[in-house]
Design a protein around this motif. Structure first.
Motif, PDB file in Angstrom:
ATOM      1  N   ASP A 181     -48.823  28.088 -16.467  1.00  0.00           N
ATOM      2  CA  ASP A 181     -48.692  27.536 -15.111  1.00  0.00           C
ATOM      3  C   ASP A 181     -49.509  26.261 -14.959  1.00  0.00           C
ATOM      4  O   ASP A 181     -50.128  26.033 -13.904  1.00  0.00           O
ATOM      5  N   ASP A 203     -45.933  24.105 -15.303  1.00  0.00           N
ATOM      6  CA  ASP A 203     -45.467  25.068 -14.312  1.00  0.00           C
ATOM      7  C   ASP A 203     -44.082  24.724 -13.773  1.00  0.00           C
ATOM      8  O   ASP A 203     -43.731  23.558 -13.597  1.00  0.00           O
ATOM      9  N   ARG A 204     -43.348  25.783 -13.479  1.00  0.00           N
ATOM     10  CA  ARG A 204     -41.994  25.671 -12.972  1.00  0.00           C
ATOM     11  C   ARG A 204     -41.897  24.822 -11.709  1.00  0.00           C
ATOM     12  O   ARG A 204     -40.884  24.177 -11.451  1.00  0.00           O
TER      13      ARG A 204
HETATM   14 MG    MG Z   1     -45.153  29.885 -13.466  1.00  0.00          MG
END
Ligand code: MG
Ligand code: C2E
Ligand code: MG
Ligand code: MG
Length: 292
Positions: A181, A203-204
Motif C-alpha cells: 500500500d 497502492d491501488r
Molecule cells: Mg491496497
C-alpha cells in the motif's frame, strides 16, 4: 425539517453502531474456534511481469469462510484479530499454508514462483518473526528467496530498533521485503533508506484514476523513478484496465497485480492457471512496443 432529518440520522447511526458492536462480539468469539475448525482458507492472486507478461509470483490472501454465513472480508476481521492477539496463531497458519502450497507448485515444475505473505505490525510486537520465518522455511523446504513478506508503512514507524533489527535478520535469511500500500501511510522517504526494502507495492488508490487524474499519474511515475534509483522493484496494485496497464508499461513499472489479469483464486484455480501457462495476452504486450 432539517432538524427532523438530523434526528433520524442520529437514530440510524445509533442503531447501526449497536449492530456493529454485536457483530464485532460475535466475530471475536467465533474467531477463537475458527482456526481449529478449519474455517480459514487462502486465495492466491498472481503477479505478472510487465516485461514478458509471465506470472512470476503471487500474493496469499486470507479468507474466512463461516459455515452458513459466507465469507468474511479480511478488512473486517484482521483488525479484530490484531486487537485480540489471534493474529499470531492465524499469521503462523497463513505462513505455513502458503509456503507448503508454494512448495507443491515448485514440485510441479514451477520452480521460479515466489509467494508473498502479508504480515501485521502486531506480529512483530508479539513474536520473534525471524525465528518464525526460519521455522516455516524449514517446514516447507523452500529456499528463502521464494518467500516475500509484505509489510505496511506503519510497521516501519512502530518503533526504531526492534523492527529494524528484525528486518535486517530477515534480509540475512534471504527473504524479500515489500512495502505494501505504498503511498498511503505517513512514513517519510528516509525510511526507504533506513530499512532494507526490496519492493514497493504502489497502492491501488493511485492506480484507480491513472487515466483521468494527472496528479495520480505523475505520482505513480515518480514512485517508479524513485524506486529505480534506490534499486527497488515496483508492483502496481489493483490494475483493472488496459489503460492503466499501458500507462504502467510506459513508465517502466516492473509488475502488476489486479483484476485485469486475475482476481484472487483458490489453489485449484491457480493450479490450472499455472498449468495453462497463462500470461498477459500478446496484444497487450504489443502496446507501446517502443518501450520494451
Ligand atoms: Mg491496497
Ligand atoms: P492488500 O495486502 O493490499 O491486498 C490487496 C487487496 O486488493 C486484496 O483484498 C485483493 O483482493 C484486492 N485487489 C486485488 N486486485 C484488485 C483489483 O484489481 N481491484 C480491486 N478493487 N481490488 C483488488 P483482500 O483480499 O480483501 O484483502 C484486504 C487486506 O487484508 C489486504 O490488503 C491485507 O492488508 C489484509 N490481509 C489479507 N490477507 C492477510 C493475511 O494473511 N495477513 C494479514 N496480516 N493481512 C492480510
Ligand atoms: Mg498485501
Ligand atoms: Mg496492498
Amino acid at each position: 425539517m432539517a432538524k427532523g432529518r438530523g434526528r433520524n440520522c442520529a437514530e440510524f447511526y445509533t442503531h447501526k453502531m449497536g449492530v456493529d458492536a454485536e457483530r464485532h462480539m460475535a466475530l471475536e468469539t467465533a474467531m477463537r474456534t475458527a482456526l481449529d475448525n478449519g474455517e480459514f482458507e487462502l486465495d492466491y492472486q498472481p503477479k505478472v511481469a510487465l516485461r514478458g507478461g509471465q506470472v512470476f509470483g503471487m500474493e496469499a490472501l486470507l479468507r474466512w469462510r463461516r459455515p452458513g454465513l459466507g465469507v468474511v472480508s479480511p478488512a473486517e476481521f484482521i483488525p479484530l484479530a490484531e486487537e485480540t492477539g489471534a493474529i499470531v496463531a492465524i499469521g503462523e497458519w497463513v505462513l505455513r499454508t502458503a509456503c507448503r502450497q508454494l512448495r507443491h507448485w515448485h514440485d510441479m515444475g514451477h520452480t521460479q514462483l515466489t509467494m508473498a505473505v502479508n504480515l501485521s505490525p502486531r506480529q512483530f510486537v508479539r513474536q520473534d518473526v525471524p525465528a518464525l520465518i526460519r521455522a516455516t522455511l524449514a517446514d516447507s523446504g523452500l529456499p528463502a528467496k521464494a518467500l516475500e513478506l509484505e509489510l505496511t508503512e506503519s510497521i516501519l514507524m512502530s518503533d526504531g530498533t526492534g523492527v529494524r533489527d528484525a528486518l535486517l535478520q530477515l534480509k540475512a535469511i534471504g527473504v524479500t521485503l515489500a512495502l505494501d500500500d505504498f503511498g498511503t501511510g505517513y512514513s517519510s522517504l528516509s525510511y526507504l533508506k533506513r530499512f532494507p526494502i526490496d519492493v514497493l507495492k504502489i497502492d491501488r488508490s493511485f492506480i484507480q484514476d491513472l487515466a483521468a487524474d494527472a496528479e495520480d499519474a505523475s505520482l505513480t511515475r515518480t514512485i517508479v523513478l524513485m524506486a529505480q534509483s534506490l534499486h527497488m522493484k515496483t508492483v502496481a496494485e489493483g490494475v483493472e484496465t488496459l489503460a492503466q496497464l499501458s500507462f504502467l508499461r510506459r513508465c517502466k513499472c516492473d509488475a502488476i497485480q489486479g483484476y485485469f489479469f486475475s482476481k484472487p483464486l483458490n489453489a485449484d484455480a491457480m493450479t490450472s492457471l499455472l498449468r495453462d501457462r497463462r500470461c498477459l495476452p500478446a496484444v497487450v504486450n504489443a502496446v507501446n512496443p517502443r518501450q520494451t
